[in-house]
Design a protein around this motif. Structure first.
Motif, mmCIF file in Angstrom:
data_model
loop_
_atom_site.group_PDB
_atom_site.id
_atom_site.type_symbol
_atom_site.label_atom_id
_atom_site.label_comp_id
_atom_site.label_asym_id
_atom_site.label_seq_id
_atom_site.Cartn_x
_atom_site.Cartn_y
_atom_site.Cartn_z
ATOM 1 N N UNK A 189 -45.929 -52.679 7.344
ATOM 2 C CA UNK A 189 -47.016 -52.986 6.421
ATOM 3 C C UNK A 189 -46.833 -54.424 5.952
ATOM 4 N N UNK A 190 -47.824 -55.235 6.227
ATOM 5 C CA UNK A 190 -47.771 -56.639 5.815
ATOM 6 C C UNK A 190 -48.280 -56.756 4.383
ATOM 7 N N UNK A 191 -47.535 -57.445 3.559
ATOM 8 C CA UNK A 191 -47.976 -57.671 2.186
ATOM 9 C C UNK A 191 -47.509 -56.577 1.245
ATOM 10 N N UNK A 192 -48.021 -56.648 0.042
ATOM 11 C CA UNK A 192 -47.650 -55.704 -1.000
ATOM 12 C C UNK A 192 -48.474 -54.430 -0.880
ATOM 13 N N UNK A 193 -47.878 -53.326 -1.286
ATOM 14 C CA UNK A 193 -48.623 -52.066 -1.334
ATOM 15 C C UNK A 193 -48.502 -51.506 -2.748
ATOM 16 N N UNK A 194 -49.464 -50.691 -3.091
ATOM 17 C CA UNK A 194 -49.410 -49.986 -4.370
ATOM 18 C C UNK A 194 -48.504 -48.776 -4.159
ATOM 19 N N UNK A 195 -47.264 -48.886 -4.577
ATOM 20 C CA UNK A 195 -46.275 -47.846 -4.263
ATOM 21 C C UNK A 195 -46.651 -46.484 -4.831
ATOM 22 N N UNK A 196 -47.229 -46.451 -6.015
ATOM 23 C CA UNK A 196 -47.616 -45.161 -6.601
ATOM 24 C C UNK A 196 -48.710 -44.500 -5.767
ATOM 25 N N UNK A 197 -49.708 -45.262 -5.364
ATOM 26 C CA UNK A 197 -50.796 -44.725 -4.541
ATOM 27 C C UNK A 197 -50.274 -44.314 -3.159
ATOM 28 N N UNK A 198 -49.368 -45.111 -2.602
ATOM 29 C CA UNK A 198 -48.796 -44.795 -1.292
ATOM 30 C C UNK A 198 -48.010 -43.486 -1.363
ATOM 31 N N UNK A 199 -47.183 -43.327 -2.389
ATOM 32 C CA UNK A 199 -46.404 -42.103 -2.538
ATOM 33 C C UNK A 199 -47.311 -40.895 -2.751
ATOM 34 N N UNK A 200 -48.376 -41.065 -3.520
ATOM 35 C CA UNK A 200 -49.334 -39.984 -3.744
ATOM 36 C C UNK A 200 -49.998 -39.575 -2.422
ATOM 37 N N UNK A 201 -50.417 -40.537 -1.627
ATOM 38 C CA UNK A 201 -51.044 -40.250 -0.329
ATOM 39 C C UNK A 201 -50.061 -39.541 0.604
ATOM 40 N N UNK A 202 -48.812 -39.985 0.592
ATOM 41 C CA UNK A 202 -47.794 -39.353 1.430
ATOM 42 C C UNK A 202 -47.566 -37.901 1.008
ATOM 43 N N UNK A 203 -47.464 -37.649 -0.284
ATOM 44 C CA UNK A 203 -47.273 -36.286 -0.782
ATOM 45 C C UNK A 203 -48.469 -35.393 -0.459
ATOM 46 N N UNK A 204 -49.674 -35.933 -0.544
ATOM 47 C CA UNK A 204 -50.864 -35.155 -0.194
ATOM 48 C C UNK A 204 -50.859 -34.789 1.287
ATOM 49 N N UNK A 205 -50.428 -35.717 2.127
ATOM 50 C CA UNK A 205 -50.342 -35.455 3.565
ATOM 51 C C UNK A 205 -49.326 -34.355 3.845
ATOM 52 N N UNK A 206 -48.172 -34.429 3.213
ATOM 53 C CA UNK A 206 -47.122 -33.426 3.398
ATOM 54 C C UNK A 206 -47.601 -32.050 2.937
ATOM 55 N N UNK A 207 -48.267 -31.997 1.800
ATOM 56 C CA UNK A 207 -48.761 -30.715 1.288
ATOM 57 C C UNK A 207 -49.860 -30.123 2.177
ATOM 58 N N UNK A 208 -50.628 -30.966 2.825
ATOM 59 C CA UNK A 208 -51.742 -30.494 3.658
ATOM 60 C C UNK A 208 -51.305 -29.979 5.019
ATOM 61 N N UNK A 209 -50.086 -30.325 5.453
ATOM 62 C CA UNK A 209 -49.651 -29.970 6.804
ATOM 63 C C UNK A 209 -48.306 -29.249 6.749
ATOM 64 N N UNK A 210 -48.349 -27.920 6.977
ATOM 65 C CA UNK A 210 -47.142 -27.094 6.913
ATOM 66 C C UNK A 210 -46.016 -27.604 7.809
ATOM 67 N N UNK A 211 -46.369 -28.150 8.949
ATOM 68 C CA UNK A 211 -45.351 -28.592 9.906
ATOM 69 C C UNK A 211 -44.443 -29.673 9.323
#
Length: 75
Positions: A35-57
């Motif tokens: 990832x080039x540049x800065x990211x919003x770490x809170x939003x990134x972590x939230x998106x990652x957690x939502x992805x994990x919760x949505x996919x049992x695998x």
């Protein structure tokens, strides 16, 4: 009490193939994202957690028992 589930037939096939060919990494999938540049770490972590919760695998842990491993789905 932790609830366990038996492996699916496909998971059993992969397990047995890995046991027969331990040096063949055909089921190991890896990768990275740059990832080039800065990211919003809170939003990134939230998106990652939502992805994990949505996919049992992405939440499976295998636990060994006497015969075949059992799978546990982590919250």
């Amino acid at each position: 009490m932790i609830r366990t589930y038996p492996l699916t037939s496909v998971q059993k096939e992969i397990l047995l193939d890995q046991l027969l060919h331990p040096d063949a990494p055909i089921y190991n999938i890896g990768g990275y994202v740059r990832i080039a540049g800065l990211i919003a770490t809170t939003a990134f972590e939230c998106a990652l957690q939502q992805t994990i919760q949505a996919h049992d695998a992405l939440r499976i842990i295998l636990q060994q028992n006497d015969l075949l491993p059992q799978q546990v789905f982590v919250d």
